[in-house]
Design a protein around this motif. Sequence first.
Motif, short mmCIF file in Angstrom:
data_model
loop_
_atom_site.label_atom_id
_atom_site.label_comp_id
_atom_site.label_asym_id
_atom_site.label_seq_id
_atom_site.Cartn_x
_atom_site.Cartn_y
_atom_site.Cartn_z
N ALA A 139 -1.12 10.74 15.40
CA ALA A 139 -0.15 9.65 15.29
C ALA A 139 0.65 9.51 16.57
CB ALA A 139 0.78 9.88 14.11
N SER A 140 1.02 10.65 17.18
CA SER A 140 1.78 10.55 18.42
C SER A 140 0.93 9.97 19.54
CB SER A 140 2.32 11.92 18.81
OG SER A 140 1.26 12.80 19.07
N ALA B 161 2.12 7.90 3.55
CA ALA B 161 2.96 6.71 3.74
C ALA B 161 3.64 6.74 5.10
CB ALA B 161 3.99 6.63 2.63
N ILE B 162 4.05 7.92 5.55
CA ILE B 162 4.69 8.00 6.87
C ILE B 162 3.68 7.65 7.96
CG2 ILE B 162 5.74 9.60 8.51
CD1 ILE B 162 7.07 10.94 6.18
N ILE B 163 2.44 8.15 7.81
CA ILE B 163 1.40 7.81 8.79
C ILE B 163 1.16 6.30 8.79
CG2 ILE B 163 -0.99 8.23 9.44
CD1 ILE B 163 0.48 10.67 9.85
N VAL B 164 1.16 5.69 7.59
CA VAL B 164 0.96 4.24 7.51
C VAL B 164 2.09 3.50 8.24
CG1 VAL B 164 0.92 2.29 5.94
CG2 VAL B 164 -0.42 4.27 5.44
N ALA C 214 3.93 0.30 12.86
CA ALA C 214 4.79 0.08 14.02
C ALA C 214 3.96 -0.19 15.27
CB ALA C 214 5.70 1.29 14.24
N SER C 215 2.91 0.63 15.50
CA SER C 215 2.12 0.40 16.71
C SER C 215 1.32 -0.90 16.60
CB SER C 215 1.20 1.58 16.98
OG SER C 215 0.67 2.08 15.82
N ALA D 31 0.84 -1.21 0.00
CA ALA D 31 0.00 0.00 0.00
C ALA D 31 0.87 1.25 0.00
CB ALA D 31 -0.93 -0.01 1.21
N ASN D 32 1.98 1.20 0.75
CA ASN D 32 2.88 2.35 0.78
C ASN D 32 3.52 2.62 -0.57
OD1 ASN D 32 2.72 3.49 3.21
ND2 ASN D 32 4.45 2.44 4.11
#
Lengths: 101, 166
Positions: free
Chosen positions: B145-146, A63-66, A71-72, A42-43
């Motif tokens: 996000a944070s 993409a950074i938000i994805v 990661a979480s 998707a990225n």
Amino acid sequence: MITLHHYLLVSAALFSLGIMGVLTRKNAVNVLMGIELILNSANINLVAFSRYSSNGIDGQIFAIIVIVVAASEVAVALAMVLTMYRLLKTVNLDQADTLKR
Amino acid sequence: MSASDILFLIVAVVTVGSAAIVVLSRSLIYSAFSLLFTFFGVAIIYVYLGADFLAATQVLIYVGGILVLLLFGVMLTHRLYSLNLKTETFQVIPGFLIAFAVFISLALVSTRTQWHVVADKPLVPTTDMIGTLFLTEYLLPFEIASILLLVALIGAAMLVRRRTDV
């Protein structure tokens, strides 16, 4: 000449491989690897469309938000896998069937 | 075909091939280590797309963080002295058929569609643009996000702690 289609084809291949990993693997960690493949594909799509479109680099922001969400997601999912291993002594998804019995 | 095109084809083949090893290999360790090559290949594809900051982020977070977490997950959920870290499979035939159908439909859609492509945008460094956008236009997603990271941190620590009250 590398065009948008090449990136989309690579991304489609990664996506379907990830789908296959999620569907066919019994081990929970391996299913997580399939989910990572899906998020990566998707990225690639997001960055490719942002490169070949006329409105800036918004796709890279997405993409950074994805990546942050991935990661979480993997942290929480591994915590769940460890809890499952502690309770059931296995990480095979087909043996986590307490609700069925 | 220029040299960079050939290099792109090699990178694409390595990326997809190691992703196939991730999905098809019987050994969990082989899966985890070929995931390393997939992540690096995706980072190189980002470089081809002119996303330098995103490529560095991919290497830092995926290779340095997520892959190490996955390896921890593999190691912590198996007895270390049993070297056969195998994974079993089920639903192989329907899974393969579904994945193949997804690939065929995605490939047909993406190659048959006439995309409105802006040809040859200049390659510029993106880091300062991303920083500016995150602190102006995309400030709300940045803050969310944070908060999401904080919630995931607390949730993960909460899930794996040893219960003393039960």
